[in-house]
Design an enzyme around this catalytic site. Structure first.
Site, PDB file in Angstrom:
ATOM      1  N   HIS A  62      53.094  45.046  34.476  1.00  0.00           N
ATOM      2  CA  HIS A  62      52.975  43.597  34.687  1.00  0.00           C
ATOM      3  C   HIS A  62      53.056  42.786  33.390  1.00  0.00           C
ATOM      4  CE1 HIS A  62      52.492  44.213  38.844  1.00  0.00           C
ATOM      5  NE2 HIS A  62      51.193  44.385  38.906  1.00  0.00           N
ATOM      6  N   HIS A 104      50.984  37.354  42.204  1.00  0.00           N
ATOM      7  CA  HIS A 104      50.130  38.515  42.487  1.00  0.00           C
ATOM      8  C   HIS A 104      48.831  38.136  43.198  1.00  0.00           C
ATOM      9  CE1 HIS A 104      48.326  42.472  41.959  1.00  0.00           C
ATOM     10  NE2 HIS A 104      49.407  42.910  41.332  1.00  0.00           N
ATOM     11  N   GLU A 137      54.100  41.267  46.794  1.00  0.00           N
ATOM     12  CA  GLU A 137      54.657  40.746  45.552  1.00  0.00           C
ATOM     13  C   GLU A 137      56.189  40.791  45.612  1.00  0.00           C
ATOM     14  OE1 GLU A 137      52.803  43.159  42.373  1.00  0.00           O
ATOM     15  OE2 GLU A 137      51.458  43.806  44.003  1.00  0.00           O
TER      16      GLU A 137
END
Length: 352
Positions: free
Chosen positions: A107, A181, A316
């Site tokens: 991420h 997210h 996501e």
């Protein structure tokens, strides 16, 4: 409700900068977003009886988000999901990104976009209210090549839709794969195992023991990953399937069935039978990561709730994990002179 957007203090970051919380109201929805991480901190939606409740996991102030938060509600970049060993090649040059999860880059790294204090501009557009967030990611930030100018635009429409659009440009080739997210719980409490999920995907990406895609696009038919017809998230989550054992549940990217590349299509529909709330996700992205909250363990709490195991799920929208190292996957390299653009929308309603 009258469409409004207001700002209020949200706390002070460790370096002394102040975070702001923006409250967007439109239709039957109330959404709160902070300029730190572009995080959706609250999302209040009505149940079948019209009662509003907060259906996302999060905290009451900026301090826990600045700490070791599991990406609650955040914008993710430059590269969502995992990059194997944090390494990728562009031409003859190898780039090394920081590794922050199981020996891999996750991420965007520990200082990814979820830790950025974005420049925020609230606005009105016809009957919608919105928040535009902008950030210039410097050359070398979190190991990525090139400067990246990126914007994220949240827009709350009166028909109970929350739209999110990304745009980015760069001065050097660089991987870009942005997502949102949020952890949802449409019952506003308890676990999410009774939620009924439908995914518009005939294939998914199996992962190795470290949760990196193997490169295979495997059929969901005959497996616990078949959500082509709505069924409970918990129906087969405990099945003795190698992929579920590896991830501790669902933490996989699904290959969306799309009419054409770049066309926004229905990716997922989730129904909570007790409250009647429905969430539908539409996206231009080729994939969606479905995560069933496997790493939540009850240690975190906020907004008067303790976040136990599988108390939230994530959908996501994104390109596939480890795409810079998997040439068969849709490409994520943004070139100078080109523009990255992607949009998704979250539709909220009620049913039976």
């Amino acid at each position: 409700m009258q469409a409004t957007i207001t700002a209020s203090p949200f706390g002070v970051l460790p370096d002394g900068r102040e975070a702001t919380l923006y409250t967007l109201v439109n239709g039957s929805l109330v959404v709160k977003i902070t300029d730190f991480g572009g995080i959706i901190t609250e999302l209040h939606a009505p149940d079948r009886d019209g009662r509003l409740a907060d259906i996302v996991l999060g905290f009451d102030s900026v301090a826990p988000y600045a700490g070791d938060s599991p990406y609650f509600g955040a914008l993710i970049g430059r590269c969502a999901n995992r990059v194997r060993a944090g390494r990728f090649h562009l031409g003859e040059r190898q780039f090394q990104l920081p590794v922050n999860h199981g020996g891999h880059h996750l991420h965007g790294g520990p200082g990814g976009f979820h830790k950025v204090l974005w420049q925020a501009t609230p606005y009105r557009h016809n009957d919608a209210v919105g928040l535009r967030l902008e950030h210039r990611s410097a050359d070398g930030e979190q190991g990525y090549p090139g400067a990246l100018d990126v914007s994220a635009d949240y827009r709350l429409a009166p028909d109970n839709r929350l739209l999110l659009s990304f745009a980015a440009t760069t001065d050097r080739p660089t991987p870009v794969n942005l997502t949102q997210h949020s952890y949802f719980n449409l019952e506003a409490g308890g676990d999410i195992l009774a939620h009924q999920l439908r995914l518009n995907a005939q294939r998914y990406l199996p992962v190795d023991a470290t949760l990196i895609p193997t490169g295979e696009l495997a059929p969901v038919a005959g497996t616990p990953f078949d959500f082509r017809r709505a069924r409970r998230i918990g129906e087969q989550i405990g099945h003795d399937h190698e992929q579920l054992r590896r991830a501790g549940g669902y933490d996989h990217n699904f290959v969306l069935d799309r009419a054409a590349p770049g066309v926004a299509t229905l990716a997922a529909r989730v129904y909570a039978p007790r409250s009647g709330r429905v969430l539908e996700l539409f996206t231009q992205e080729p994939g969606v990561q479905f995560y069933s909250g496997n790493f939540l363990d009850g240690k975190l709490e906020g907004k008067g709730r303790r976040y136990g195991w599988r108390s939230g799920f994530c959908l996501e929208p994104q390109h596939f994990p480890d795409s810079p190292n998997q040439p068969a996957f849709p490409g994520t390299i943004l070139m100078p002179g080109d523009k990255y653009a992607s949009s998704s929308s979250f539709h909220f309603s009620v049913a039976g």
